[in-house]
Each structure stands twice: as C-alpha cells, then as structure tokens.
Design a protein around this motif. Structure first.
Motif, short mmCIF file in Angstrom:
data_model
loop_
_atom_site.label_atom_id
_atom_site.label_comp_id
_atom_site.label_asym_id
_atom_site.label_seq_id
_atom_site.Cartn_x
_atom_site.Cartn_y
_atom_site.Cartn_z
N ALA A 18 0.83 -1.21 0.00
CA ALA A 18 0.00 0.00 0.00
C ALA A 18 0.86 1.25 0.00
CB ALA A 18 -0.93 -0.01 1.21
N SER A 19 1.95 1.27 0.77
CA SER A 19 2.78 2.46 0.83
C SER A 19 3.50 2.71 -0.49
CB SER A 19 3.80 2.36 1.96
OG SER A 19 4.69 1.30 1.76
N ARG A 20 3.87 1.62 -1.20
CA ARG A 20 4.53 1.81 -2.49
C ARG A 20 3.53 2.24 -3.56
NH1 ARG A 20 7.28 -3.33 -1.21
NH2 ARG A 20 6.02 -4.27 -2.83
N VAL A 21 2.30 1.75 -3.48
CA VAL A 21 1.25 2.21 -4.39
C VAL A 21 1.02 3.70 -4.19
CG1 VAL A 21 -1.22 2.06 -4.94
CG2 VAL A 21 0.13 -0.03 -4.65
N TYR A 22 0.95 4.12 -2.92
CA TYR A 22 0.78 5.54 -2.61
C TYR A 22 1.96 6.34 -3.14
CZ TYR A 22 0.13 9.78 0.19
OH TYR A 22 -0.01 11.08 0.59
N ASP A 23 3.16 5.82 -2.96
CA ASP A 23 4.36 6.50 -3.46
C ASP A 23 4.27 6.72 -4.96
OD1 ASP A 23 7.32 7.29 -3.10
OD2 ASP A 23 7.41 5.73 -4.65
N PHE A 24 3.79 5.72 -5.68
CA PHE A 24 3.63 5.86 -7.13
C PHE A 24 2.64 6.96 -7.47
CE2 PHE A 24 1.05 4.75 -10.87
CZ PHE A 24 2.02 4.82 -11.87
N PHE A 25 1.50 6.99 -6.77
CA PHE A 25 0.46 7.97 -7.08
C PHE A 25 0.91 9.40 -6.83
CE2 PHE A 25 -2.99 4.60 -6.64
CZ PHE A 25 -3.34 4.65 -7.98
N VAL A 26 1.79 9.62 -5.85
CA VAL A 26 2.23 10.99 -5.57
C VAL A 26 3.54 11.33 -6.28
CG1 VAL A 26 0.99 11.12 -3.39
CG2 VAL A 26 3.38 10.37 -3.40
N SER A 80 3.23 7.19 8.14
CA SER A 80 3.91 8.21 7.34
C SER A 80 4.24 7.77 5.93
CB SER A 80 5.19 8.65 8.05
OG SER A 80 5.98 7.53 8.41
N GLY A 81 4.34 6.45 5.70
CA GLY A 81 4.61 5.97 4.34
C GLY A 81 6.04 6.22 3.90
N ILE A 106 4.33 0.91 9.68
CA ILE A 106 4.44 -0.53 9.88
C ILE A 106 5.19 -1.21 8.74
CG2 ILE A 106 2.27 -1.14 8.72
CD1 ILE A 106 1.79 -3.16 11.01
N ASP A 107 5.28 -0.52 7.59
CA ASP A 107 5.88 -1.10 6.39
C ASP A 107 7.41 -0.98 6.46
OD1 ASP A 107 6.78 -1.76 3.86
OD2 ASP A 107 5.17 -0.71 2.82
#
Length: 268
Positions: A18-26, A80-81, A106-107
């Motif tokens: 999920a955090s890497r997907v978010y990273d891609f989107f931003v 925080s991602g 947590i990631d």
C-alpha cells in the motif's frame, strides 16, 4: 527482480505494498512494477485517485505550516509511508529548524527509506511500529528520546485510520494517543469515505484487499467521532481541498471528488 538498496532483505517484492502504491500515485520513485500494475488497475476505476492522493499530501503541508505558526515544534506522524518531496520534517523545519519529527510506519520498506532520507537529521527519526498498538509507539525509545510529552505535540493521522479495521478499535487507538499528550496539543486526521462516491470508487476499494492493508471507508459522522471531545478548528471536518486552502482556485468545483474528509482538533 534485482533488489534495490532501499529495499531490505525480507521484503516481499512479489506482492504489492500500500505504501509503495501511494508512493507511485504521488510521483515517488520507490515502487515496483507489481505496485504500478495495481495502481493502474485502481486508476482505471477511479481516474482521479492520483489527484486524491495529492490532495491529502497538500493538506498535510498546509496543516504542518499552520501548526508550526501556532507554536507547535513536535510532530508524531503515524502511517507516514515512504517519504517523498514535502514531508513533515521538510515543511516544519523550513519554518522552524528546531522542529522535531518522529515518523511511524508498519511497512519495513517505508521505514528503510525513511532512515536513508533522515540520515544526519538530528531532529527527525523513524520508528517501525503498528498504529493499532499506540502504547508500544509511545514507549519506543526513539519516540521518547526526540519528543517531550510534557510539551504540546501534534499527532498526525493522515490517511492511516482507514487502514485499521473496526476490530482493531481505531477510535480507541486515537483516544490513547490523545490521553498521552498535554493541553495545547493537536490531532489531525484525514480518512477515506464512501459518502457521495460513485460505484466505481467502491469497486476500486475492493482492490485494496490485494495489499496487506485493506482500506475501510467510513462515513463523516464516524470519522468525526475519532476526534472525541476535542474541538475542531475551523472549518471543521471537510473534504480535503476545503481545509484552509491557500487560494480559492485550489478548491475546484467538486471538492467532494477527493473522496476523503480532513480536520484538525486541539486539546483544551
């Protein structure tokens, strides 16, 4: 797949994060093709999803600037991602170089990259911990080393509570964090919602179940309940672009398409 230096051993590169997907989107660079495939699938259902992610990040920046101007010099950022441009420590320390920031996620991928970015920054650190166990976070030596809980702290819960299922008691988790801080502290929350969202958004939400952190959409009243009895700052709990926009044109004609609410409250 060749393992990059920022992805420590033990990270499963064959399952989306999920955090890497978010990273891609931003617009970040710390994601894999498996994450980008899932992100594109989600985007095929909800073309504005990247805009929503950016709206959340924009609110974070506005919020941190407001809090520093209000005298806050300590930040506890949960969920925080993977840090990208415009993180809490960058925004806060640009206004006050002595501002202290503890990131919590947590990631392990997010934590590993955070450590690399924060190397050499004496006023910022990162802790790997589970938001569902706030007592562990509050007792962590890195948290207690950097943050003085005898002084006000801003607790940032931006885009994280919707990753906690009901059986994890998200309201209880927030309440325990609120109890740990002194009057004059703040809590900031953004949370995804199904309110007013078309069917394709709800369908995209199902795809989140393919990551290790499925999203739980909640209504405005339930999200408002997470603040407890702390009074909300104006303009209250609103769609993300409506929280203290810097320019009227930043809101757009349909702020509800952000698909999330955000608000900030202060402990009296």
């Amino acid at each position: 797949m060749t393992r990059p230096s920022w992805a420590p051993e033990g990270i499963d590169l064959d399952r989306p994060s999920a955090s890497r997907v978010y990273d891609f989107f931003v617009g970040g660079m710390h994601n894999f093709e498996i994450d980008r495939v899932l992100a594109r699938q989600i985007e095929s259902f909800t073309p504005n999803v990247a805009e929503t992610m950016r709206a959340n990040r924009d609110l974070l920046r506005r919020c941190v600037r407001h809090l520093v101007d209000a005298g806050i010099t300590q930040f506890l950022d949960l969920g925080s991602g993977i840090p990208t441009v415009g993180n809490v420590h960058e925004v806060a320390q640009a206004r006050d170089p002595e501002a202290r920031v503890v990131y919590v996620d947590i990631d392990p991928v997010a934590v590993a990259h955070s450590r690399a970015i924060l190397d050499g920054n004496a006023h910022a650190t990162v802790v790997q911990a589970d938001m569902a166990r706030p007592e562990t976070i509050l007792a962590d030596p890195e948290v207690t080393r950097l943050l003085d809980f005898e002084r006000p702290v801003a607790v940032l819960l931006l885009g994280v509570l919707h990753f906690l299922p009901d059986d994890a008691d998200p309201a209880g988790c927030v309440a325990r964090l609120q109890e740990a801080v002194v009057p004059g502290s703040y809590v900031a929350i953004t949370h995804a919602t199904a309110d007013g969202q078309p069917a394709e958004v709800l369908e995209a939400q199902k795809l989140s179940g393919r990551t290790s952190t499925e999203i739980v959409l909640r209504g405005k009243d339930e999200i408002a309940g997470f603040f407890g009895d702390w009074p909300l700052l104006e303009p209250g709990l609103v769609h993300l672009p409506l929280w203290r926009p810097e320019h009227p044109g930043d809101v757009g004609e349909h702020p509800e398409t952000s698909g999330a609410y955000g608000g900030v409250a202060r402990k009296a």
